[in-house]
Design a protein around this motif. Structure first.
Motif, PDB file in Angstrom:
ATOM      1  N   ASN A 102       0.740  -3.443 -16.703  1.00 25.95           N
ATOM      2  CA  ASN A 102       0.998  -2.281 -15.880  1.00 25.95           C
ATOM      3  C   ASN A 102      -0.304  -1.508 -15.776  1.00 25.95           C
ATOM      4  OD1 ASN A 102       1.678   0.690 -15.519  1.00 25.95           O
ATOM      5  ND2 ASN A 102       3.639  -0.276 -15.083  1.00 25.95           N
ATOM      6  N   CYS A 103      -0.677  -1.125 -14.567  1.00 26.68           N
ATOM      7  CA  CYS A 103      -1.911  -0.368 -14.349  1.00 26.68           C
ATOM      8  C   CYS A 103      -1.624   0.720 -13.329  1.00 26.68           C
ATOM      9  CB  CYS A 103      -3.015  -1.298 -13.834  1.00 26.68           C
ATOM     10  SG  CYS A 103      -4.537  -0.450 -13.363  1.00 26.68           S
ATOM     11  N   LYS A 104      -1.951   1.962 -13.698  1.00 22.07           N
ATOM     12  CA  LYS A 104      -1.816   3.085 -12.770  1.00 22.07           C
ATOM     13  C   LYS A 104      -3.129   3.849 -12.728  1.00 22.07           C
ATOM     14  CE  LYS A 104       3.125   3.748 -13.164  1.00 22.07           C
ATOM     15  NZ  LYS A 104       4.193   4.590 -13.670  1.00 22.07           N
ATOM     16  N   VAL A 105      -3.558   4.173 -11.517  1.00 20.94           N
ATOM     17  CA  VAL A 105      -4.767   4.959 -11.305  1.00 20.94           C
ATOM     18  C   VAL A 105      -4.415   6.421 -11.535  1.00 20.94           C
ATOM     19  CG1 VAL A 105      -6.447   5.674  -9.569  1.00 20.94           C
ATOM     20  CG2 VAL A 105      -5.705   3.285  -9.679  1.00 20.94           C
ATOM     21  N   LYS A 106      -5.220   7.094 -12.351  1.00 22.37           N
ATOM     22  CA  LYS A 106      -4.947   8.508 -12.664  1.00 22.37           C
ATOM     23  C   LYS A 106      -5.248   9.425 -11.479  1.00 22.37           C
ATOM     24  CE  LYS A 106      -4.179   8.257 -17.234  1.00 22.37           C
ATOM     25  NZ  LYS A 106      -3.212   8.875 -18.044  1.00 22.37           N
ATOM     26  N   ASP A 107      -6.395   9.203 -10.829  1.00 20.18           N
ATOM     27  CA  ASP A 107      -6.798  10.037  -9.697  1.00 20.18           C
ATOM     28  C   ASP A 107      -6.708   9.211  -8.424  1.00 20.18           C
ATOM     29  OD1 ASP A 107      -7.438  12.270 -11.327  1.00 20.18           O
ATOM     30  OD2 ASP A 107      -9.307  11.269 -11.877  1.00 20.18           O
ATOM     31  N   ASN A 108      -5.766   9.558  -7.585  1.00 25.08           N
ATOM     32  CA  ASN A 108      -5.510   8.837  -6.348  1.00 25.08           C
ATOM     33  C   ASN A 108      -6.683   9.020  -5.387  1.00 25.08           C
ATOM     34  OD1 ASN A 108      -4.158   7.483  -4.370  1.00 25.08           O
ATOM     35  ND2 ASN A 108      -2.707   9.102  -3.926  1.00 25.08           N
ATOM     36  N   ASP A 109      -7.405   7.925  -5.069  1.00 21.77           N
ATOM     37  CA  ASP A 109      -8.479   8.012  -4.081  1.00 21.77           C
ATOM     38  C   ASP A 109      -8.489   6.773  -3.201  1.00 21.77           C
ATOM     39  OD1 ASP A 109     -10.011   5.928  -5.218  1.00 21.77           O
ATOM     40  OD2 ASP A 109     -11.081   7.305  -6.514  1.00 21.77           O
ATOM     41  N   LYS A 110      -9.178   6.866  -2.074  1.00 22.32           N
ATOM     42  CA  LYS A 110      -9.175   5.781  -1.098  1.00 22.32           C
ATOM     43  C   LYS A 110      -9.865   4.532  -1.620  1.00 22.32           C
ATOM     44  CE  LYS A 110      -8.616   8.647   2.951  1.00 22.32           C
ATOM     45  NZ  LYS A 110      -9.131   9.096   4.220  1.00 22.32           N
ATOM     46  N   ASP A 111     -10.931   4.677  -2.406  1.00 20.09           N
ATOM     47  CA  ASP A 111     -11.645   3.503  -2.903  1.00 20.09           C
ATOM     48  C   ASP A 111     -10.759   2.643  -3.805  1.00 20.09           C
ATOM     49  OD1 ASP A 111     -13.932   4.209  -1.517  1.00 20.09           O
ATOM     50  OD2 ASP A 111     -14.838   5.232  -3.230  1.00 20.09           O
ATOM     51  N   SER A 112     -10.079   3.276  -4.746  1.00 21.63           N
ATOM     52  CA  SER A 112      -9.203   2.504  -5.629  1.00 21.63           C
ATOM     53  C   SER A 112      -8.022   1.926  -4.846  1.00 21.63           C
ATOM     54  CB  SER A 112      -8.722   3.346  -6.809  1.00 21.63           C
ATOM     55  OG  SER A 112      -8.000   4.476  -6.379  1.00 21.63           O
ATOM     56  N   ALA A 113      -7.542   2.663  -3.838  1.00 22.53           N
ATOM     57  CA  ALA A 113      -6.439   2.168  -3.015  1.00 22.53           C
ATOM     58  C   ALA A 113      -6.860   0.923  -2.232  1.00 22.53           C
ATOM     59  CB  ALA A 113      -5.945   3.251  -2.065  1.00 22.53           C
ATOM     60  N   VAL A 114      -8.102   0.888  -1.773  1.00 20.60           N
ATOM     61  CA  VAL A 114      -8.611  -0.285  -1.051  1.00 20.60           C
ATOM     62  C   VAL A 114      -8.653  -1.487  -1.982  1.00 20.60           C
ATOM     63  CG1 VAL A 114     -10.688  -1.282   0.005  1.00 20.60           C
ATOM     64  CG2 VAL A 114      -9.894   0.987   0.703  1.00 20.60           C
ATOM     65  N   ILE A 115      -9.097  -1.299  -3.195  1.00 18.77           N
ATOM     66  CA  ILE A 115      -9.148  -2.392  -4.170  1.00 18.77           C
ATOM     67  C   ILE A 115      -7.748  -2.916  -4.450  1.00 18.77           C
ATOM     68  CG2 ILE A 115      -9.696  -2.970  -6.575  1.00 18.77           C
ATOM     69  CD1 ILE A 115     -12.015  -0.853  -6.266  1.00 18.77           C
ATOM     70  N   LEU A 116      -6.806  -2.025  -4.655  1.00 18.27           N
ATOM     71  CA  LEU A 116      -5.426  -2.434  -4.920  1.00 18.27           C
ATOM     72  C   LEU A 116      -4.797  -3.108  -3.699  1.00 18.27           C
ATOM     73  CD1 LEU A 116      -4.291   0.668  -6.974  1.00 18.27           C
ATOM     74  CD2 LEU A 116      -4.710  -1.649  -7.845  1.00 18.27           C
ATOM     75  N   GLU A 117      -5.139  -2.645  -2.518  1.00 15.87           N
ATOM     76  CA  GLU A 117      -4.628  -3.280  -1.298  1.00 15.87           C
ATOM     77  C   GLU A 117      -5.175  -4.701  -1.171  1.00 15.87           C
ATOM     78  OE1 GLU A 117      -2.586  -3.949   2.250  1.00 15.87           O
ATOM     79  OE2 GLU A 117      -2.274  -2.463   0.675  1.00 15.87           O
ATOM     80  N   GLN A 118      -6.419  -4.897  -1.544  1.00 20.25           N
ATOM     81  CA  GLN A 118      -6.991  -6.250  -1.502  1.00 20.25           C
ATOM     82  C   GLN A 118      -6.282  -7.170  -2.493  1.00 20.25           C
ATOM     83  OE1 GLN A 118      -9.104  -7.391   0.886  1.00 20.25           O
ATOM     84  NE2 GLN A 118      -8.617  -5.353   1.679  1.00 20.25           N
ATOM     85  N   LEU A 119      -5.904  -6.640  -3.646  1.00 21.69           N
ATOM     86  CA  LEU A 119      -5.132  -7.429  -4.605  1.00 21.69           C
ATOM     87  C   LEU A 119      -3.792  -7.827  -3.996  1.00 21.69           C
ATOM     88  CD1 LEU A 119      -4.802  -8.598  -7.487  1.00 21.69           C
ATOM     89  CD2 LEU A 119      -3.825  -6.365  -8.141  1.00 21.69           C
ATOM     90  N   ARG A 120      -3.128  -6.886  -3.335  1.00 22.72           N
ATOM     91  CA  ARG A 120      -1.853  -7.190  -2.687  1.00 22.72           C
ATOM     92  C   ARG A 120      -2.027  -8.269  -1.626  1.00 22.72           C
ATOM     93  NH1 ARG A 120       0.829  -6.747   1.622  1.00 22.72           N
ATOM     94  NH2 ARG A 120      -0.747  -5.532   2.709  1.00 22.72           N
ATOM     95  N   LEU A 121      -3.064  -8.161  -0.822  1.00 19.84           N
ATOM     96  CA  LEU A 121      -3.325  -9.162   0.215  1.00 19.84           C
ATOM     97  C   LEU A 121      -3.640 -10.532  -0.395  1.00 19.84           C
ATOM     98  CD1 LEU A 121      -5.431  -7.041   2.730  1.00 19.84           C
ATOM     99  CD2 LEU A 121      -3.069  -7.846   3.014  1.00 19.84           C
ATOM    100  N   HIS A 122      -4.332 -10.533  -1.510  1.00 23.37           N
ATOM    101  CA  HIS A 122      -4.624 -11.781  -2.220  1.00 23.37           C
ATOM    102  C   HIS A 122      -3.328 -12.451  -2.659  1.00 23.37           C
ATOM    103  CE1 HIS A 122      -7.026 -14.558  -4.568  1.00 23.37           C
ATOM    104  NE2 HIS A 122      -6.300 -14.279  -5.638  1.00 23.37           N
ATOM    105  N   PHE A 123      -2.402 -11.660  -3.163  1.00 21.86           N
ATOM    106  CA  PHE A 123      -1.113 -12.214  -3.578  1.00 21.86           C
ATOM    107  C   PHE A 123      -0.318 -12.734  -2.382  1.00 21.86           C
ATOM    108  CE2 PHE A 123      -0.805  -9.678  -7.763  1.00 21.86           C
ATOM    109  CZ  PHE A 123      -1.752 -10.508  -8.310  1.00 21.86           C
ATOM    110  N   GLU A 124      -0.420 -12.046  -1.247  1.00 25.08           N
ATOM    111  CA  GLU A 124       0.240 -12.535  -0.030  1.00 25.08           C
ATOM    112  C   GLU A 124      -0.318 -13.913   0.349  1.00 25.08           C
ATOM    113  OE1 GLU A 124       2.721 -11.307   1.795  1.00 25.08           O
ATOM    114  OE2 GLU A 124       2.927  -9.300   0.946  1.00 25.08           O
ATOM    115  N   ALA A 125      -1.632 -14.085   0.225  1.00 22.85           N
ATOM    116  CA  ALA A 125      -2.258 -15.370   0.547  1.00 22.85           C
ATOM    117  C   ALA A 125      -1.794 -16.461  -0.424  1.00 22.85           C
ATOM    118  CB  ALA A 125      -3.774 -15.239   0.522  1.00 22.85           C
ATOM    119  N   ILE A 126      -1.700 -16.126  -1.703  1.00 19.29           N
ATOM    120  CA  ILE A 126      -1.196 -17.086  -2.690  1.00 19.29           C
ATOM    121  C   ILE A 126       0.241 -17.465  -2.344  1.00 19.29           C
ATOM    122  CG2 ILE A 126      -0.525 -17.413  -5.109  1.00 19.29           C
ATOM    123  CD1 ILE A 126      -2.916 -15.586  -5.855  1.00 19.29           C
ATOM    124  N   LEU A 127       1.039 -16.486  -1.982  1.00 20.43           N
ATOM    125  CA  LEU A 127       2.439 -16.721  -1.650  1.00 20.43           C
ATOM    126  C   LEU A 127       2.583 -17.633  -0.431  1.00 20.43           C
ATOM    127  CD1 LEU A 127       5.358 -16.112  -2.395  1.00 20.43           C
ATOM    128  CD2 LEU A 127       5.183 -14.012  -1.040  1.00 20.43           C
TER     129      LEU A 127
END
Length: 103
Positions: free
Chosen positions: A64-89
């Motif tokens: 489990n990983c949660k970002v303490k301070d919500n910012d666009k840079d960390s959101a972009v990284i997490l979105e890329q992880l989600r997209l990577h999982f979509e590609a694996i799927l």
């Protein structure tokens, strides 16, 4: 099946929780589990190297990983992880269940 739960706040991804096994192959031979584990570790390491404050908890077959301070840079990284999982799927159907929950 791997359960990939992403957390979203105000339209930005702020964290995730992953658990389970893909069931694609036996433990030690499962390329889907290896790909997911590697991507998750890389994501946490990138967030850390950028100085993003996170709360990471690792348990038996769960992270489990949660970002303490919500910012666009960390959101972009997490979105890329989600997209990577979509590609694996797409390549390995029925191995990952991806959800996004508003928190």
């Amino acid at each position: 099946m791997i359960r990939a739960d992403f957390y979203e706040k105000q339209g930005l991804l702020i964290g995730f929780e992953f658990s389970g096994h893909s069931g694609y192959a036996e433990a030690g031979e499962d390329v889907v589990c290896a790909a997911v584990s590697s991507a998750v570790q890389l994501t946490v390491n990138i967030l850390d190297s950028l100085g993003v404050t996170t709360d990471v908890k690792v348990g038996e077959n769960v992270i489990n990983c949660k970002v303490k301070d919500n910012d666009k840079d960390s959101a972009v990284i997490l979105e890329q992880l989600r997209l990577h999982f979509e590609a694996i799927l797409e390549e390995f159907p029925n191995t990952i269940n991806i959800t996004i929950s508003e928190v």
